[in-house]
Design a protein around this motif. Structure first.
Motif, PDB file in Angstrom:
ATOM      1  N   ARG A  38       0.830  -1.221   0.000  1.00 48.54           N
ATOM      2  CA  ARG A  38       0.000   0.000   0.000  1.00 48.54           C
ATOM      3  C   ARG A  38       0.855   1.258   0.000  1.00 48.54           C
ATOM      4  O   ARG A  38       0.482   2.264  -0.578  1.00 48.54           O
ATOM      5  N   ALA A  39       2.009   1.208   0.659  1.00 50.17           N
ATOM      6  CA  ALA A  39       2.902   2.368   0.729  1.00 50.17           C
ATOM      7  C   ALA A  39       3.797   2.477  -0.501  1.00 50.17           C
ATOM      8  O   ALA A  39       4.552   3.437  -0.635  1.00 50.17           O
ATOM      9  N   ASN A  40       3.728   1.470  -1.373  1.00 46.96           N
ATOM     10  CA  ASN A  40       4.566   1.421  -2.580  1.00 46.96           C
ATOM     11  C   ASN A  40       6.061   1.448  -2.244  1.00 46.96           C
ATOM     12  O   ASN A  40       6.833   2.185  -2.849  1.00 46.96           O
ATOM     13  N   VAL A  41       6.431   0.634  -1.263  1.00 45.60           N
ATOM     14  CA  VAL A  41       7.839   0.472  -0.903  1.00 45.60           C
ATOM     15  C   VAL A  41       8.145  -1.018  -0.826  1.00 45.60           C
ATOM     16  O   VAL A  41       7.244  -1.845  -0.712  1.00 45.60           O
ATOM     17  N   LYS A  42       9.408  -1.344  -0.859  1.00 41.05           N
ATOM     18  CA  LYS A  42       9.820  -2.747  -0.735  1.00 41.05           C
ATOM     19  C   LYS A  42       9.762  -3.173   0.725  1.00 41.05           C
ATOM     20  O   LYS A  42       9.909  -2.349   1.639  1.00 41.05           O
ATOM     21  N   LEU A  43       9.580  -4.451   0.926  1.00 42.74           N
ATOM     22  CA  LEU A  43       9.528  -5.005   2.276  1.00 42.74           C
ATOM     23  C   LEU A  43      10.793  -4.660   3.053  1.00 42.74           C
ATOM     24  O   LEU A  43      10.731  -4.312   4.234  1.00 42.74           O
ATOM     25  N   GLY A  44      11.932  -4.707   2.390  1.00 34.14           N
ATOM     26  CA  GLY A  44      13.200  -4.373   3.044  1.00 34.14           C
ATOM     27  C   GLY A  44      13.249  -2.939   3.545  1.00 34.14           C
ATOM     28  O   GLY A  44      13.895  -2.645   4.547  1.00 34.14           O
ATOM     29  N   THR A  45      12.556  -2.040   2.856  1.00 33.59           N
ATOM     30  CA  THR A  45      12.499  -0.641   3.291  1.00 33.59           C
ATOM     31  C   THR A  45      11.750  -0.548   4.620  1.00 33.59           C
ATOM     32  O   THR A  45      12.165   0.169   5.529  1.00 33.59           O
ATOM     33  N   ILE A  46      10.669  -1.286   4.717  1.00 33.88           N
ATOM     34  CA  ILE A  46       9.910  -1.268   5.975  1.00 33.88           C
ATOM     35  C   ILE A  46      10.744  -1.830   7.109  1.00 33.88           C
ATOM     36  O   ILE A  46      10.811  -1.244   8.187  1.00 33.88           O
ATOM     37  N   THR A  47      11.406  -2.957   6.867  1.00 31.85           N
ATOM     38  CA  THR A  47      12.182  -3.563   7.951  1.00 31.85           C
ATOM     39  C   THR A  47      13.424  -2.750   8.302  1.00 31.85           C
ATOM     40  O   THR A  47      13.992  -2.922   9.376  1.00 31.85           O
ATOM     41  N   TYR A  48      13.829  -1.848   7.433  1.00 33.86           N
ATOM     42  CA  TYR A  48      14.926  -0.928   7.765  1.00 33.86           C
ATOM     43  C   TYR A  48      14.479   0.034   8.862  1.00 33.86           C
ATOM     44  O   TYR A  48      15.220   0.317   9.800  1.00 33.86           O
ATOM     45  N   TYR A  49      13.247   0.524   8.758  1.00 33.89           N
ATOM     46  CA  TYR A  49      12.728   1.490   9.729  1.00 33.89           C
ATOM     47  C   TYR A  49      12.056   0.812  10.927  1.00 33.89           C
ATOM     48  O   TYR A  49      12.110   1.333  12.039  1.00 33.89           O
ATOM     49  N   TYR A  50      11.399  -0.313  10.688  1.00 35.68           N
ATOM     50  CA  TYR A  50      10.650  -0.996  11.745  1.00 35.68           C
ATOM     51  C   TYR A  50      10.934  -2.488  11.679  1.00 35.68           C
ATOM     52  O   TYR A  50      10.591  -3.146  10.703  1.00 35.68           O
ATOM     53  N   LYS A  51      11.532  -3.020  12.719  1.00 37.69           N
ATOM     54  CA  LYS A  51      11.863  -4.447  12.751  1.00 37.69           C
ATOM     55  C   LYS A  51      10.616  -5.304  12.944  1.00 37.69           C
ATOM     56  O   LYS A  51      10.553  -6.436  12.479  1.00 37.69           O
ATOM     57  N   LYS A  52       9.614  -4.756  13.674  1.00 32.58           N
ATOM     58  CA  LYS A  52       8.391  -5.500  13.960  1.00 32.58           C
ATOM     59  C   LYS A  52       7.192  -4.566  13.879  1.00 32.58           C
ATOM     60  O   LYS A  52       7.325  -3.347  13.999  1.00 32.58           O
ATOM     61  N   LYS A  53       6.005  -5.157  13.737  1.00 26.59           N
ATOM     62  CA  LYS A  53       4.775  -4.362  13.739  1.00 26.59           C
ATOM     63  C   LYS A  53       4.599  -3.639  15.071  1.00 26.59           C
ATOM     64  O   LYS A  53       4.052  -2.540  15.105  1.00 26.59           O
ATOM     65  N   ASP A  54       5.067  -4.247  16.146  1.00 26.13           N
ATOM     66  CA  ASP A  54       4.963  -3.621  17.475  1.00 26.13           C
ATOM     67  C   ASP A  54       5.579  -2.225  17.477  1.00 26.13           C
ATOM     68  O   ASP A  54       5.064  -1.314  18.127  1.00 26.13           O
ATOM     69  N   GLU A  55       6.693  -2.071  16.773  1.00 23.01           N
ATOM     70  CA  GLU A  55       7.357  -0.766  16.729  1.00 23.01           C
ATOM     71  C   GLU A  55       6.495   0.253  15.990  1.00 23.01           C
ATOM     72  O   GLU A  55       6.461   1.424  16.358  1.00 23.01           O
ATOM     73  N   MET A  56       5.778  -0.189  14.968  1.00 17.67           N
ATOM     74  CA  MET A  56       4.889   0.717  14.237  1.00 17.67           C
ATOM     75  C   MET A  56       3.730   1.168  15.116  1.00 17.67           C
ATOM     76  O   MET A  56       3.415   2.354  15.170  1.00 17.67           O
ATOM     77  N   ILE A  57       3.113   0.214  15.793  1.00 14.61           N
ATOM     78  CA  ILE A  57       1.954   0.575  16.628  1.00 14.61           C
ATOM     79  C   ILE A  57       2.408   1.467  17.778  1.00 14.61           C
ATOM     80  O   ILE A  57       1.694   2.386  18.174  1.00 14.61           O
ATOM     81  N   SER A  58       3.600   1.238  18.297  1.00  7.77           N
ATOM     82  CA  SER A  58       4.123   2.108  19.353  1.00  7.77           C
ATOM     83  C   SER A  58       4.310   3.540  18.846  1.00  7.77           C
ATOM     84  O   SER A  58       3.957   4.496  19.526  1.00  7.77           O
ATOM     85  N   ASP A  59       4.849   3.679  17.640  1.00  3.46           N
ATOM     86  CA  ASP A  59       5.006   5.016  17.051  1.00  3.46           C
ATOM     87  C   ASP A  59       3.655   5.689  16.841  1.00  3.46           C
ATOM     88  O   ASP A  59       3.489   6.874  17.115  1.00  3.46           O
ATOM     89  N   ILE A  60       2.692   4.939  16.350  1.00  4.41           N
ATOM     90  CA  ILE A  60       1.350   5.493  16.110  1.00  4.41           C
ATOM     91  C   ILE A  60       0.750   5.977  17.425  1.00  4.41           C
ATOM     92  O   ILE A  60       0.229   7.091  17.509  1.00  4.41           O
ATOM     93  N   TYR A  61       0.819   5.148  18.455  1.00  6.76           N
ATOM     94  CA  TYR A  61       0.265   5.542  19.748  1.00  6.76           C
ATOM     95  C   TYR A  61       1.049   6.695  20.368  1.00  6.76           C
ATOM     96  O   TYR A  61       0.470   7.586  20.981  1.00  6.76           O
ATOM     97  N   ASN A  62       2.353   6.720  20.198  1.00  9.65           N
ATOM     98  CA  ASN A  62       3.141   7.831  20.750  1.00  9.65           C
ATOM     99  C   ASN A  62       2.744   9.166  20.137  1.00  9.65           C
ATOM    100  O   ASN A  62       2.630  10.177  20.847  1.00  9.65           O
ATOM    101  N   VAL A  63       2.514   9.198  18.826  1.00 13.88           N
ATOM    102  CA  VAL A  63       2.065  10.429  18.172  1.00 13.88           C
ATOM    103  C   VAL A  63       0.685  10.824  18.705  1.00 13.88           C
ATOM    104  O   VAL A  63       0.418  11.993  18.996  1.00 13.88           O
TER     105      VAL A  63
END
Length: 156
Positions: A38-63
């Protein structure tokens, strides 16, 4: 991690896309590959910024928490720490419980919090709230606030 303007934009695109997909499909039904597609990026790009989904949800909740605390601080300057926290807590649950998608996402993440390896959104919320609203809290403040938040959740 993201030091360049493009890197910052890429990370923002990933987190914005994750937020939309988590909202639409729920945490459990959204995979990292779904976010990449959906973001039009490679899977490796996502794992560069976020190792796990938990890190994404933490960022979302922190904002989300930061925006909530900024609002509470702006309208409640003369209140003590505990009262500000309670006000933030009421708003927090008001936002979550009045929207079916937010309620589902919150429940999925809360259930995951029972797992000791989960993101532990409740702990993140309590610490970040205290850090934002009052830099000089003591451990006893965190204990009182944690018990209040736990009591509020039990009532839900």
């Amino acid at each position: 991690m993201a030091k360049s303007k493009k890197g910052t934009q890429t990370k923002q695109n990933i987190i914005s896309t994750a937020k939309i997909l988590f909202y639409e499909n729920g945490y459990n039904k959204t995979g990292i590959q779904d976010i990449a597609d959906r973001a039009n990026v490679k899977l490796g790009t996502i794992t560069y910024y976020y190792k796990k989904k938990d890190e994404m949800i933490s960022d979302i909740y922190n904002v989300f928490f930061l925006a909530l605390y900024e609002y509470v601080s702006s309208v409640s300057e003369n209140l003590n720490l505990y009262t500000k926290y309670c006000y933030a807590l009421v708003l927090y649950y008001e936002i979550i419980l009045n929207d079916e998608h937010n309620r589902t996402l919150y429940y999925e993440v809360l259930v995951k919090d029972v797992n000791p390896h989960g993101a532990n959104i409740s702990k993140t919320m309590n610490r970040s709230c205290l850090d934002f609203l009052n830099k000089n809290y003591i451990e006893a403040d965190l204990e009182v606030i944690s018990r209040s938040e736990y009591g509020a959740r039990k009532e839900l």
